[in-house]
Design a protein around this motif. Structure first.
Motif, short mmCIF file in Angstrom:
data_model
loop_
_atom_site.label_atom_id
_atom_site.label_comp_id
_atom_site.label_asym_id
_atom_site.label_seq_id
_atom_site.Cartn_x
_atom_site.Cartn_y
_atom_site.Cartn_z
N ARG A 1 -0.87 -0.65 -13.96
CA ARG A 1 -0.09 0.57 -14.09
C ARG A 1 0.94 0.47 -15.21
N ASP A 2 0.87 -0.61 -15.97
CA ASP A 2 1.78 -0.85 -17.09
C ASP A 2 3.22 -1.04 -16.65
N TRP A 3 3.42 -1.51 -15.41
CA TRP A 3 4.76 -1.82 -14.96
C TRP A 3 5.14 -3.22 -15.43
N TYR A 4 6.43 -3.47 -15.41
CA TYR A 4 6.98 -4.75 -15.83
C TYR A 4 7.22 -5.63 -14.60
N ILE A 5 7.36 -6.93 -14.83
CA ILE A 5 7.51 -7.89 -13.74
C ILE A 5 8.76 -8.74 -13.98
N GLY A 6 9.59 -8.86 -12.93
CA GLY A 6 10.76 -9.73 -12.99
C GLY A 6 10.51 -11.00 -12.18
N ALA B 1 0.83 -1.21 0.00
CA ALA B 1 0.00 0.00 0.00
C ALA B 1 0.86 1.26 0.00
N ASP B 2 1.86 1.32 0.86
CA ASP B 2 2.74 2.49 0.90
C ASP B 2 3.54 2.61 -0.39
N PHE B 3 3.94 1.48 -0.94
CA PHE B 3 4.69 1.46 -2.19
C PHE B 3 3.87 2.11 -3.32
N VAL C 1 9.02 -4.13 -11.35
CA VAL C 1 9.06 -4.66 -9.99
C VAL C 1 9.88 -5.94 -10.07
N HIS C 2 11.10 -5.85 -9.58
CA HIS C 2 12.03 -6.97 -9.74
C HIS C 2 11.76 -8.02 -8.66
N CYS C 3 12.11 -9.25 -8.98
CA CYS C 3 11.96 -10.38 -8.07
C CYS C 3 10.55 -10.43 -7.47
N PHE C 4 9.56 -10.47 -8.33
CA PHE C 4 8.19 -10.49 -7.84
C PHE C 4 7.90 -11.80 -7.12
N THR C 5 7.38 -11.68 -5.89
CA THR C 5 7.03 -12.86 -5.08
C THR C 5 5.64 -12.72 -4.48
N GLY C 6 4.89 -11.69 -4.88
CA GLY C 6 3.65 -11.33 -4.22
C GLY C 6 2.43 -12.15 -4.64
N GLU C 7 1.29 -11.65 -4.22
CA GLU C 7 0.02 -12.33 -4.49
C GLU C 7 -0.66 -11.71 -5.72
N LYS C 8 -1.81 -12.29 -6.07
CA LYS C 8 -2.51 -11.92 -7.30
C LYS C 8 -2.86 -10.44 -7.34
N GLN C 9 -3.38 -9.88 -6.24
CA GLN C 9 -3.80 -8.48 -6.25
C GLN C 9 -2.61 -7.55 -6.49
N GLU C 10 -1.47 -7.87 -5.89
CA GLU C 10 -0.28 -7.06 -6.12
C GLU C 10 0.12 -7.10 -7.59
N LEU C 11 0.14 -8.31 -8.15
CA LEU C 11 0.51 -8.45 -9.56
C LEU C 11 -0.40 -7.62 -10.45
N PHE C 12 -1.70 -7.72 -10.25
CA PHE C 12 -2.63 -7.00 -11.11
C PHE C 12 -2.56 -5.50 -10.89
N ASP C 13 -2.28 -5.07 -9.67
CA ASP C 13 -2.07 -3.64 -9.41
C ASP C 13 -0.90 -3.12 -10.24
N TYR C 14 0.17 -3.89 -10.33
CA TYR C 14 1.34 -3.47 -11.09
C TYR C 14 1.05 -3.48 -12.59
N LEU C 15 0.42 -4.55 -13.05
CA LEU C 15 0.10 -4.63 -14.48
C LEU C 15 -0.88 -3.55 -14.90
#
Length: 274
Positions: free
Chosen positions: A172-177, A138-140, A156-170
């Motif tokens: 925003r058009d961010w990339y995933i490592g 949330a703070d991020f 977002v490098h070394c992604f280890t999070g859950e589904k909601q985090e992943l979709f929040d990043y996507l």
């Protein structure tokens, strides 16, 4: 022919590579790794990352930043040092920067300040962001919102999070490592399903070596040090989970990495068609 791979997160300045880096890089090339991004995660580490990129031109490139673990070292002097590093063409991204509430090695206010100042470097330089987030979602997002529309791109490098985090990043058009965390049956099993949702043009792979040796690699090395040669194993695991051929995953991630980090295409091109 081995599909060319790019390791977008390799901590090659780590002391464990001090005695045999040439050999490590030769093994990486033998396993298809043609370019690597050396992670700068502290003041000293960012200087070292640039030195390595200059020592191995065309093979190694660098990031420059201060990891949230080291946020207390982020002074005005540190900011000036990072800005000087980013004037070098070998330095391709701002970071590793972000928030880490998992261990809180630096106080959270210090993490916020260091993160915000590095975001400003990304705004000023136009370079992409190499981001770290753990247990601080949330703070991020709130801090990243401060530069919405003013940064070029972010992973977002070394992604280890859950589904909601992943979709929040996507969203925003961010990339995933994705790293060898995928291969950890204790902690990474959920990623096996999530990686199917990452568009190919948003996906990159990394070892984060010497950390995160894939637990299912065979034969198992006698030590626990991860190294770039295992990127091919991570790619194969990722491809299987996505229902793709390993060559397809490799080609897409390499193409995405080259575009994101503005790396030269070093593969031989066909002369047909002019």
């Amino acid at each position: 022919m081995i599909s060319p791979l790019i390791d977008i997160g390799a901590n090659l300045g780590h002391e464990s590579f001090g005695d045999d880096l040439d050999t490590v890089l030769e093994r990486a090339k033998a396993h298809g790794v043609v370019q690597l991004i050396v992670t700068g995660a502290s003041r000293e580490g960012s200087q070292r990352a640039l030195q390595l990129a200059q020592q191995y031109p065309g093979l190694l490139y660098a990031t420059a930043g201060v990891h949230p673990h080291h946020a207390v070292e982020y002074t005005d002097e540190a900011d000036a040092e990072l800005r000087a590093l980013h004037r070098h063409t070998e330095v391709k991204a701002v970071g590793e920067c972000g928030l880490d509430y998992h261990r809180n090695y630096s106080p959270r206010p210090a993490q916020h300040k260091a993160f915000e100042r590095q975001l400003q470097i990304a705004v000023d330089s136009g370079k992409p962001l190499f981001l770290h987030q753990r247990d601080a979602h949330a703070d991020f997002l709130a801090i990243m919102k401060q530069v919405e529309g003013r940064i070029s791109r972010a992973i977002v490098h070394c992604f280890t999070g859950e589904k909601q985090e992943l979709f929040d990043y996507l969203d925003r058009d961010w990339y995933i490592g994705i790293t060898g965390w995928l291969c950890d049956e204790r902690r990474g099993q959920h990623l096996r399903e999530l990686v199917k949702s990452i568009p190919a043009e948003r996906l990159m792979i990394e070892t984060d070596c010497p950390y995160l040796l894939p637990r299912n690699v065979h034969p198992k090395p006698s030590h626990r040090r991860n190294e770039p040669m295992y990127l091919a194993h991570i790619c194969a695991e990722l491809a299987r989970d996505r229902g793709e051929a390993a060559a397809e995953t490799a080609q897409a991630s390499t193409r995405t990495a080259r575009q994101f980090f503005a790396l030269p295409d070093i593969e031989p091109r066909s002369e047909e068609g002019g």
